[in-house]
Every structure is written in structure tokens, then in C-alpha cells.
Design a protein around this motif. Structure first.
Motif, short mmCIF file in Angstrom:
data_model
loop_
_atom_site.label_atom_id
_atom_site.label_comp_id
_atom_site.label_asym_id
_atom_site.label_seq_id
_atom_site.Cartn_x
_atom_site.Cartn_y
_atom_site.Cartn_z
N ALA A 100 1.12 12.49 -9.22
CA ALA A 100 0.50 13.78 -8.89
C ALA A 100 1.51 14.91 -9.07
CB ALA A 100 -0.03 13.76 -7.47
N LYS A 101 2.78 14.66 -8.76
CA LYS A 101 3.81 15.69 -8.90
C LYS A 101 4.14 15.96 -10.37
CE LYS A 101 5.62 15.87 -4.41
NZ LYS A 101 4.61 16.57 -3.69
N ILE A 102 4.00 14.95 -11.21
CA ILE A 102 4.32 15.08 -12.63
C ILE A 102 3.24 15.90 -13.36
CG2 ILE A 102 4.59 13.80 -14.81
CD1 ILE A 102 5.79 11.50 -13.05
N THR A 103 1.98 15.65 -13.01
CA THR A 103 0.87 16.31 -13.73
C THR A 103 0.61 17.71 -13.24
OG1 THR A 103 -0.72 15.28 -12.24
CG2 THR A 103 -0.30 14.18 -14.36
N ILE A 145 0.84 -1.21 0.00
CA ILE A 145 0.00 0.00 0.00
C ILE A 145 0.87 1.25 0.00
CG2 ILE A 145 -1.59 1.35 1.46
CD1 ILE A 145 -2.94 -1.41 2.14
N LEU A 146 1.92 1.27 0.81
CA LEU A 146 2.82 2.42 0.83
C LEU A 146 3.47 2.64 -0.55
CD1 LEU A 146 4.34 1.83 4.34
CD2 LEU A 146 3.23 3.96 3.61
N MET A 147 3.84 1.56 -1.21
CA MET A 147 4.45 1.69 -2.54
C MET A 147 3.42 2.17 -3.57
SD MET A 147 7.24 -1.45 -2.59
CE MET A 147 6.17 -2.73 -1.92
N GLU A 148 2.17 1.74 -3.44
CA GLU A 148 1.09 2.24 -4.31
C GLU A 148 0.92 3.75 -4.14
OE1 GLU A 148 -2.73 0.45 -3.53
OE2 GLU A 148 -1.93 -1.58 -3.75
N ILE A 149 0.91 4.19 -2.89
CA ILE A 149 0.72 5.61 -2.59
C ILE A 149 1.93 6.41 -3.08
CG2 ILE A 149 0.43 7.31 -0.73
CD1 ILE A 149 -1.21 5.03 0.72
N ARG A 150 3.11 5.84 -2.97
CA ARG A 150 4.32 6.49 -3.49
C ARG A 150 4.16 6.74 -5.00
NH1 ARG A 150 9.57 3.08 -2.61
NH2 ARG A 150 8.63 1.82 -4.24
N THR A 151 3.66 5.75 -5.72
CA THR A 151 3.41 5.91 -7.16
C THR A 151 2.38 7.00 -7.41
OG1 THR A 151 3.99 3.60 -7.57
CG2 THR A 151 2.67 4.69 -9.25
#
Length: 148
Positions: free
Chosen positions: A145-148, A134-140
Motif C-alpha cells: 500500500a505504501k509503494i502504490t 497473519i501479522l506478516m501478511e498484513i505487514r506485506t
């Protein structure tokens, strides 16, 4: 390299569900993700509130593990999504946690819980590590979100 966490006192302890990072869901503030997760095991609103208001995540966990109050019938089907909701709310409520999570790069994140083979890696590393996943999903999600 693998990033392991477990105790709130250790490196990356901020990722623990016991770490004191409050967040709000549905107009209610939960002191930790453990409080939210344990409260959501139950349909009884008064018992949920008792867990939410308890002083420590350890007591919240104890109340959540009690079977004196019936847990919801669909718990096994919804528990991963409920944990995802709790961890996402916690991370998104705290910029320092977002930064810490992004700083883990592409490393595998593992909850080094020796007795937990579902949320953690278990003693021998064969656990499902759902909390780490879950933490790795949220990291993605954060990266996107930072890219867009």
C-alpha cells in the motif's frame, strides 16, 4: 532474527489480541481483537454483544471459550479469516501499529504462546503460529500500500 510477542506488557505486546487498540467493524467498536474474535464464534447476537461489551479481553476470552452457548457450525472453517479480519482492522485503525509492524522488517513474527499450537508457536516452537503469519501478511499488505 525472530520477533516474539505474547504479553501486552512485553516488547511488541501491541501485537497481542489483548492489547487495547479499539477498532470498528460493521458499525460496532470492539475494544480489542480478542473481543471481536471471541464474539464471532457465536451466531447468537445477544451473546456476541455481551462479549463485545465486556470490560476486559480476558473475560471476552472466557466467554468465548464457554460452551454453554453453541458456537457456529462453520467455526473451524472460518476462524483464521475472522482472526485476519480482526487483526487487519486493528492495525489499519492505528498508525502507530502500522509503523511498528513495518519496523519489524522481514523478521519472522511469532506469538510465543506456550500452550497454543494453533495461533502460537507452542512450548517447543512446533506450533502453526497463525497469529504471527497473519501479522506478516498484513505487514506485506502495508508495504504494498505504501509503494502504490
Amino acid at each position: 532474527m525472530t520477533i516474539e510477542f505474547y504479553s501486552t506488557k512485553d516488547t511488541y505486546g501491541e501485537f497481542s489480541n489483548f492489547a487495547p487498540f479499539p477498532f470498528e467493524i460493521d458499525g460496532l467498536v470492539y475494544p480489542t481483537s480478542e473481543h471481536y474474535f471471541q464474539a464471532m464464534k457465536f451466531s447468537d447476537a445477544q451473546y456476541q454483544e455481551r462479549i463485545r461489551e465486556t470490560k476486559s479481553p480476558m473475560i471476552a476470552a472466557r466467554l468465548g471459550r464457554s460452551r454453554k452457548v453453541k458456537i457456529r457450525d462453520d467455526w473451524e472453517e472460518v476462524k483464521v479469516d475472522i482472526m485476519r479480519t480482526a487483526v487487519r482492522a486493528k492495525i489499519f485503525a492505528h498508525e502507530d501499529l502500522q509503523k511498528l509492524l513495518l519496523e519489524t522488517g522481514d523478521e519472522t513474527i511469532v506469538e510465543a504462546a506456550g500452550r497454543d499450537y494453533f495461533w502460537g508457536a507452542g512450548k517447543d516452537g512446533s506450533g502453526q503460529n497463525w497469529l504471527g503469519k497473519i501479522l506478516m501478511e498484513i505487514r506485506t499488505e502495508l508495504r504494498e500500500a505504501k509503494i502504490t
